[in-house]
Design a protein around this motif. Structure first.
Motif, PDB file in Angstrom:
ATOM      1  N   THR A  48       9.437  41.220  -9.899  1.00 57.89           N
ATOM      2  CA  THR A  48       8.902  42.448 -10.264  1.00 57.89           C
ATOM      3  C   THR A  48       8.880  43.776  -9.587  1.00 57.89           C
ATOM      4  OG1 THR A  48       7.105  43.548 -11.768  1.00 57.89           O
ATOM      5  CG2 THR A  48       6.301  42.354  -9.862  1.00 57.89           C
ATOM      6  N   LEU A  49       8.986  44.959  -9.902  1.00 60.03           N
ATOM      7  CA  LEU A  49       9.357  46.026  -9.052  1.00 60.03           C
ATOM      8  C   LEU A  49       8.666  47.436  -9.994  1.00 60.03           C
ATOM      9  CD1 LEU A  49      10.896  47.604  -6.834  1.00 60.03           C
ATOM     10  CD2 LEU A  49      12.595  48.197  -8.348  1.00 60.03           C
ATOM     11  N   PRO A  50       7.635  47.940  -9.458  1.00 60.05           N
ATOM     12  CA  PRO A  50       7.010  49.211 -10.137  1.00 60.05           C
ATOM     13  C   PRO A  50       7.928  50.232 -10.347  1.00 60.05           C
ATOM     14  CG  PRO A  50       5.804  48.375  -8.163  1.00 60.05           C
ATOM     15  CD  PRO A  50       6.997  47.769  -8.058  1.00 60.05           C
ATOM     16  N   ILE A  56       5.533  55.274  -5.806  1.00 61.24           N
ATOM     17  CA  ILE A  56       6.110  55.304  -4.587  1.00 61.24           C
ATOM     18  C   ILE A  56       6.755  53.955  -4.296  1.00 61.24           C
ATOM     19  CG2 ILE A  56       5.575  57.878  -3.947  1.00 61.24           C
ATOM     20  CD1 ILE A  56       3.333  56.447  -2.099  1.00 61.24           C
ATOM     21  N   TYR A  57       5.861  52.916  -4.102  1.00 58.12           N
ATOM     22  CA  TYR A  57       6.248  51.628  -3.465  1.00 58.12           C
ATOM     23  C   TYR A  57       7.250  50.828  -4.508  1.00 58.12           C
ATOM     24  CZ  TYR A  57       1.986  52.274  -0.839  1.00 58.12           C
ATOM     25  OH  TYR A  57       1.160  52.770   0.157  1.00 58.12           O
ATOM     26  N   GLY A  58       7.396  51.397  -5.805  1.00 57.75           N
ATOM     27  CA  GLY A  58       8.561  50.963  -6.543  1.00 57.75           C
ATOM     28  C   GLY A  58       9.778  51.612  -5.901  1.00 57.75           C
ATOM     29  N   ARG A  59       9.781  52.804  -5.449  1.00 56.56           N
ATOM     30  CA  ARG A  59      10.905  53.488  -5.028  1.00 56.56           C
ATOM     31  C   ARG A  59      11.161  52.591  -3.510  1.00 56.56           C
ATOM     32  NH1 ARG A  59       9.540  58.247  -6.315  1.00 56.56           N
ATOM     33  NH2 ARG A  59       8.382  58.653  -4.458  1.00 56.56           N
ATOM     34  N   ALA A  60      10.335  52.201  -2.683  1.00 55.53           N
ATOM     35  CA  ALA A  60      10.369  51.825  -1.379  1.00 55.53           C
ATOM     36  C   ALA A  60      11.025  50.460  -1.648  1.00 55.53           C
ATOM     37  CB  ALA A  60       9.059  51.707  -0.831  1.00 55.53           C
ATOM     38  N   GLY A  61      10.582  49.580  -2.599  1.00 55.39           N
ATOM     39  CA  GLY A  61      11.436  48.264  -3.038  1.00 55.39           C
ATOM     40  C   GLY A  61      12.607  48.359  -3.245  1.00 55.39           C
ATOM     41  N   SER A  62      12.803  49.394  -4.194  1.00 59.97           N
ATOM     42  CA  SER A  62      14.180  49.488  -4.562  1.00 59.97           C
ATOM     43  C   SER A  62      15.039  50.043  -3.588  1.00 59.97           C
ATOM     44  CB  SER A  62      14.391  50.653  -5.633  1.00 59.97           C
ATOM     45  OG  SER A  62      15.714  50.755  -6.214  1.00 59.97           O
ATOM     46  N   HIS A  64      14.819  49.309  -0.282  1.00 60.42           N
ATOM     47  CA  HIS A  64      14.679  48.142   0.404  1.00 60.42           C
ATOM     48  C   HIS A  64      15.784  46.892  -0.003  1.00 60.42           C
ATOM     49  CE1 HIS A  64      13.016  45.486   3.779  1.00 60.42           C
ATOM     50  NE2 HIS A  64      13.663  44.489   2.918  1.00 60.42           N
ATOM     51  N   LEU A  65      15.979  47.025  -1.267  1.00 59.74           N
ATOM     52  CA  LEU A  65      16.626  46.009  -1.844  1.00 59.74           C
ATOM     53  C   LEU A  65      17.994  46.496  -1.860  1.00 59.74           C
ATOM     54  CD1 LEU A  65      14.983  45.152  -5.393  1.00 59.74           C
ATOM     55  CD2 LEU A  65      15.443  43.617  -3.306  1.00 59.74           C
ATOM     56  N   GLU A  66      18.246  47.907  -1.950  1.00 62.18           N
ATOM     57  CA  GLU A  66      19.455  48.507  -1.848  1.00 62.18           C
ATOM     58  C   GLU A  66      20.115  48.250  -0.193  1.00 62.18           C
ATOM     59  OE1 GLU A  66      21.668  50.201  -3.774  1.00 62.18           O
ATOM     60  OE2 GLU A  66      20.666  50.294  -5.634  1.00 62.18           O
ATOM     61  N   HIS A  67      19.296  48.741   0.778  1.00 58.06           N
ATOM     62  CA  HIS A  67      19.536  48.895   2.054  1.00 58.06           C
ATOM     63  C   HIS A  67      20.060  47.321   2.463  1.00 58.06           C
ATOM     64  CE1 HIS A  67      19.047  48.405   6.484  1.00 58.06           C
ATOM     65  NE2 HIS A  67      19.236  49.764   6.461  1.00 58.06           N
ATOM     66  N   ASP A  68      19.254  46.258   2.009  1.00 50.24           N
ATOM     67  CA  ASP A  68      19.490  44.987   2.640  1.00 50.24           C
ATOM     68  C   ASP A  68      20.635  44.327   1.755  1.00 50.24           C
ATOM     69  OD1 ASP A  68      17.615  45.145   4.285  1.00 50.24           O
ATOM     70  OD2 ASP A  68      16.151  43.458   3.663  1.00 50.24           O
ATOM     71  N   GLY A  69      21.269  44.894   0.749  1.00 50.91           N
ATOM     72  CA  GLY A  69      22.392  44.282   0.010  1.00 50.91           C
ATOM     73  C   GLY A  69      21.771  43.430  -1.249  1.00 50.91           C
ATOM     74  N   LEU A  70      20.564  43.428  -1.363  1.00 50.22           N
ATOM     75  CA  LEU A  70      20.175  42.216  -2.308  1.00 50.22           C
ATOM     76  C   LEU A  70      20.011  42.788  -3.982  1.00 50.22           C
ATOM     77  CD1 LEU A  70      16.983  41.441  -0.173  1.00 50.22           C
ATOM     78  CD2 LEU A  70      18.896  39.980  -0.866  1.00 50.22           C
ATOM     79  N   ILE A  71      20.269  44.309  -3.972  1.00 46.45           N
ATOM     80  CA  ILE A  71      20.256  44.591  -5.635  1.00 46.45           C
ATOM     81  C   ILE A  71      20.985  44.071  -6.195  1.00 46.45           C
ATOM     82  CG2 ILE A  71      21.678  47.017  -5.055  1.00 46.45           C
ATOM     83  CD1 ILE A  71      18.386  46.720  -7.055  1.00 46.45           C
ATOM     84  N   ASN A  72      22.288  43.806  -5.909  1.00 50.28           N
ATOM     85  CA  ASN A  72      23.080  43.164  -7.156  1.00 50.28           C
ATOM     86  C   ASN A  72      22.610  41.730  -7.232  1.00 50.28           C
ATOM     87  OD1 ASN A  72      24.747  45.152  -7.147  1.00 50.28           O
ATOM     88  ND2 ASN A  72      26.235  44.879  -5.751  1.00 50.28           N
ATOM     89  N   ASP A 120       8.612  46.885   6.460  1.00 49.99           N
ATOM     90  CA  ASP A 120       8.037  48.412   6.916  1.00 49.99           C
ATOM     91  C   ASP A 120       9.286  48.979   7.414  1.00 49.99           C
ATOM     92  OD1 ASP A 120       8.602  46.691   8.855  1.00 49.99           O
ATOM     93  OD2 ASP A 120       6.710  47.059  10.335  1.00 49.99           O
ATOM     94  N   GLU A 121      10.451  48.713   6.857  1.00 52.37           N
ATOM     95  CA  GLU A 121      11.533  49.508   7.503  1.00 52.37           C
ATOM     96  C   GLU A 121      12.530  49.290   6.167  1.00 52.37           C
ATOM     97  OE1 GLU A 121      13.604  46.093  10.001  1.00 52.37           O
ATOM     98  OE2 GLU A 121      12.802  47.553  10.916  1.00 52.37           O
ATOM     99  N   HIS A 122      13.935  49.970   6.347  1.00 48.21           N
ATOM    100  CA  HIS A 122      14.755  49.931   5.125  1.00 48.21           C
ATOM    101  C   HIS A 122      14.477  50.458   4.046  1.00 48.21           C
ATOM    102  CE1 HIS A 122      16.008  45.801   7.232  1.00 48.21           C
ATOM    103  NE2 HIS A 122      16.191  46.977   7.895  1.00 48.21           N
ATOM    104  N   TYR A 123      13.665  51.633   3.961  1.00 44.42           N
ATOM    105  CA  TYR A 123      13.331  52.627   2.850  1.00 44.42           C
ATOM    106  C   TYR A 123      12.805  53.850   3.542  1.00 44.42           C
ATOM    107  CZ  TYR A 123       8.582  50.694   3.393  1.00 44.42           C
ATOM    108  OH  TYR A 123       7.457  50.215   3.919  1.00 44.42           O
ATOM    109  N   ASP A 124      12.789  55.029   2.978  1.00 44.58           N
ATOM    110  CA  ASP A 124      12.332  56.286   3.188  1.00 44.58           C
ATOM    111  C   ASP A 124      10.690  55.882   3.469  1.00 44.58           C
ATOM    112  OD1 ASP A 124      14.823  57.683   3.434  1.00 44.58           O
ATOM    113  OD2 ASP A 124      14.384  58.294   1.067  1.00 44.58           O
ATOM    114  N   PRO A 125      10.124  56.646   4.776  1.00 45.67           N
ATOM    115  CA  PRO A 125       9.036  56.385   4.868  1.00 45.67           C
ATOM    116  C   PRO A 125       8.005  56.787   3.517  1.00 45.67           C
ATOM    117  CG  PRO A 125       9.801  57.736   6.488  1.00 45.67           C
ATOM    118  CD  PRO A 125      10.748  57.613   5.655  1.00 45.67           C
ATOM    119  N   ILE A 126       6.714  56.205   3.154  1.00 43.40           N
ATOM    120  CA  ILE A 126       6.112  56.466   2.242  1.00 43.40           C
ATOM    121  C   ILE A 126       4.941  57.476   3.058  1.00 43.40           C
ATOM    122  CG2 ILE A 126       4.323  55.657   0.717  1.00 43.40           C
ATOM    123  CD1 ILE A 126       6.031  53.034   0.800  1.00 43.40           C
TER     124      ILE A 126
END
Length: 163
Positions: A48-50, A56-62, A64-72, A120-126
């Motif tokens: 699950t993802l908000p 804002i934590y949904g955006r950070a999770g998304s 993070h998934l993009e940065h780590d190549g996990l989204i696909n 605590d990394e791989h997404y824009d600061p909250i």
């Protein structure tokens, strides 16, 4: 003093900004040592993802998934919910196997999770930001509150509660 920065505009941002980290929680019956383990669709069938537009934590999770190549790898298994408390509820009840949440929910529900990871990394600061409207720029209680929010004691409390 903080209130010297308030201008007569409709809303003045206060200089108090606090960065916060996102968290990845897992259901009680699962262990998760790295976000990369989300690739395992047998162990983590639903995640699950908000809502990224509302939380804002949904955006950070998304991000993070993009940065780590996990989204696909996880996209078809993502259940997007409106808020962090909804994501938490889905994880704690076992409706999903893992979810992106904040520290406030992680601490409040720690005994109901199998654990959680600090992301605590791989997404824009909250950034959590306070503001004062021009209508209340000279209200003593507001100025006292702003001074308190800027104090070391308030920063410690905010940090301890995930803000």
């Amino acid at each position: 003093m903080a209130h010297s920065l308030i201008k007569s505009i409709s809303c003045a941002l206060h200089p108090y900004r606090h960065s916060s980290a996102g968290h990845l929680a897992q259901h009680q019956e699962l262990e998760l040592d790295s976000p990369d383990e989300l690739r395992d669709s047998k162990r983590f069938a639903r995640i699950t993802l908000p809502d990224t537009d509302k939380a804002i934590y949904g955006r950070a999770g998304s991000e993070h998934l993009e940065h780590d190549g996990l989204i696909n790898a996880v996209n078809e298994r993502l259940l997007v919910v409106g808020t962090v408390p909804q994501a938490t509820a889905y994880v704690t009840t076992g409706e999903v196997d893992a979810g992106f949440i904040n520290l406030t929910d992680a601490l409040a529900n720690a005994e109901r999770f199998g654990g959680y990871l600090v992301l605590d990394e791989h997404y824009d600061p909250i950034r959590i930001v306070a503001a004062v409207t021009a209508q209340h720029a000279d209200t003593p209680e507001v100025l006292d509150f702003i001074d308190y929010v800027d104090s070391p004691a308030a920063h410690t409390i905010a940090t301890n509660h995930g803000l």
